[in-house]
Scaffold this motif. Structure first.
Motif, PDB file in Angstrom:
ATOM      1  N   LEU A  82     -16.479 -32.119 -21.431  1.00 38.53           N
ATOM      2  CA  LEU A  82     -15.394 -32.353 -20.484  1.00 38.53           C
ATOM      3  C   LEU A  82     -14.165 -32.929 -21.196  1.00 38.53           C
ATOM      4  CD1 LEU A  82     -14.528 -32.343 -17.482  1.00 38.53           C
ATOM      5  CD2 LEU A  82     -15.410 -34.678 -17.344  1.00 38.53           C
ATOM      6  N   TYR A  83     -14.395 -33.829 -22.152  1.00 37.83           N
ATOM      7  CA  TYR A  83     -13.273 -34.471 -22.844  1.00 37.83           C
ATOM      8  C   TYR A  83     -12.538 -33.478 -23.741  1.00 37.83           C
ATOM      9  CZ  TYR A  83     -15.646 -38.546 -21.054  1.00 37.83           C
ATOM     10  OH  TYR A  83     -16.241 -39.452 -20.220  1.00 37.83           O
ATOM     11  N   ALA A  84     -13.281 -32.566 -24.355  1.00 32.79           N
ATOM     12  CA  ALA A  84     -12.638 -31.497 -25.140  1.00 32.79           C
ATOM     13  C   ALA A  84     -11.815 -30.603 -24.223  1.00 32.79           C
ATOM     14  CB  ALA A  84     -13.689 -30.689 -25.887  1.00 32.79           C
ATOM     15  N   HIS A  85     -12.360 -30.301 -23.040  1.00 31.42           N
ATOM     16  CA  HIS A  85     -11.619 -29.497 -22.057  1.00 31.42           C
ATOM     17  C   HIS A  85     -10.279 -30.158 -21.710  1.00 31.42           C
ATOM     18  CE1 HIS A  85     -15.035 -27.014 -21.726  1.00 31.42           C
ATOM     19  NE2 HIS A  85     -15.485 -27.342 -20.531  1.00 31.42           N
ATOM     20  N   ILE A  86     -10.353 -31.446 -21.387  1.00 28.42           N
ATOM     21  CA  ILE A  86      -9.143 -32.161 -20.965  1.00 28.42           C
ATOM     22  C   ILE A  86      -8.103 -32.169 -22.083  1.00 28.42           C
ATOM     23  CG2 ILE A  86      -8.227 -34.425 -20.317  1.00 28.42           C
ATOM     24  CD1 ILE A  86     -10.943 -34.923 -18.879  1.00 28.42           C
ATOM     25  N   ALA A  87      -8.554 -32.438 -23.300  1.00 25.43           N
ATOM     26  CA  ALA A  87      -7.626 -32.460 -24.432  1.00 25.43           C
ATOM     27  C   ALA A  87      -6.986 -31.094 -24.654  1.00 25.43           C
ATOM     28  CB  ALA A  87      -8.360 -32.905 -25.691  1.00 25.43           C
ATOM     29  N   TRP A  88      -7.782 -30.044 -24.536  1.00 24.15           N
ATOM     30  CA  TRP A  88      -7.275 -28.676 -24.738  1.00 24.15           C
ATOM     31  C   TRP A  88      -6.280 -28.288 -23.648  1.00 24.15           C
ATOM     32  CZ3 TRP A  88      -9.889 -23.716 -22.914  1.00 24.15           C
ATOM     33  CH2 TRP A  88      -9.274 -22.586 -23.470  1.00 24.15           C
TER      34      TRP A  88
END
Length: 226
Positions: A82-88
């Motif tokens: 989820l955190y990678a998604h948000i950053a992307w």
């Protein structure tokens, strides 16, 4: 050694879309129950911060209102966190490409680290055991799979074609017709094939200006121009 099994199965056209509960960038969802009465495009991509997927997400986000106008929601998926998604998705807002800039992705992007959803939909295939392929599932208002598209990692999706498929499916359901090759909205459509010799004869002899036949099994209905 027996090859590791990556898929639990691939839903087929006409099947009920497999149900799942997931965490997304827009909160938790229960699929497809939360989308009852709406069409859904469920699509997967190999990983966050990948070039092809970035252009695809920019394009989907820029067309989100067009799909909403067709009663169609977008749901993305990746095996990243989820955190990678948000950053992307935050980074995507900073990019400019092909006339698109300041693009905000408002549709949900599923976190699928354990690959539970990916396996239910056959999205993890032999090219990798840790990445979802570039898949598209078009699901109707009853939660039924109506179209399945798969693309290799190197090939970006054609979003005009995805939209055309949604339009064609909705047109077919509404008017009980089929669409011919390269159909676009406003083009003539195909009426169901005659089910008896009598009906075939009537069609071939018909003087109805709204309908014409190339042969008894291939008859078209003219679309009225607005």
């Amino acid at each position: 050694m027996e090859e590791m099994k990556t898929n639990q199965g691939l839903p087929l056209i006409g099947d009920k879309a497999p149900s799942f509960h997931a965490v997304t960038t827009q909160g938790e969802i229960n699929f497809p129950e939360d989308y009852a009465g709406k069409w859904v495009i469920l699509f997967s991509h190999p990983a966050d911060f990948t070039p092809v997927c970035t252009t695809e997400f920019m394009t989907f986000a820029s067309m989100a209102d067009e799909f909403k106008a067709l009663n169609t929601e977008l749901v993305g998926l990746s095996i990243d966190s989820l955190y990678a998604h948000i950053a992307w998705l935050r980074k995507i807002q900073e990019l400019e490409w092909n006339g698109m800039k300041n693009v905000e992705v408002k549709f949900p992007l599923i976190e699928d680290i354990k690959m539970d959803v990916s396996r239910k939909y056959g999205m993890v295939q032999s090219q990798s055991s840790t990445q979802a392929v570039r898949a598209v599932f078009i699901i109707d208002t009853e939660g039924i799979v109506r179209t399945i598209l798969f693309y290799p990692a190197s090939t970006g999706r054609n979003f005009d074609e995805i939209k055309r498929v949604v339009l064609a499916l909705q047109k077919a359901d509404r008017d009980h017709i089929a669409t011919p090759a390269n159909w676009m909205p406003g083009d003539d459509v195909i009426v169901p094939t005659a089910g008896s010799c009598g009906t075939a004869k009537e069609r071939m002899e018909s003087t109805d200006e709204d309908q014409y036949c190339l042969d008894w099994f291939l008859c078209f209905k003219r679309e009225k121009k607005s």
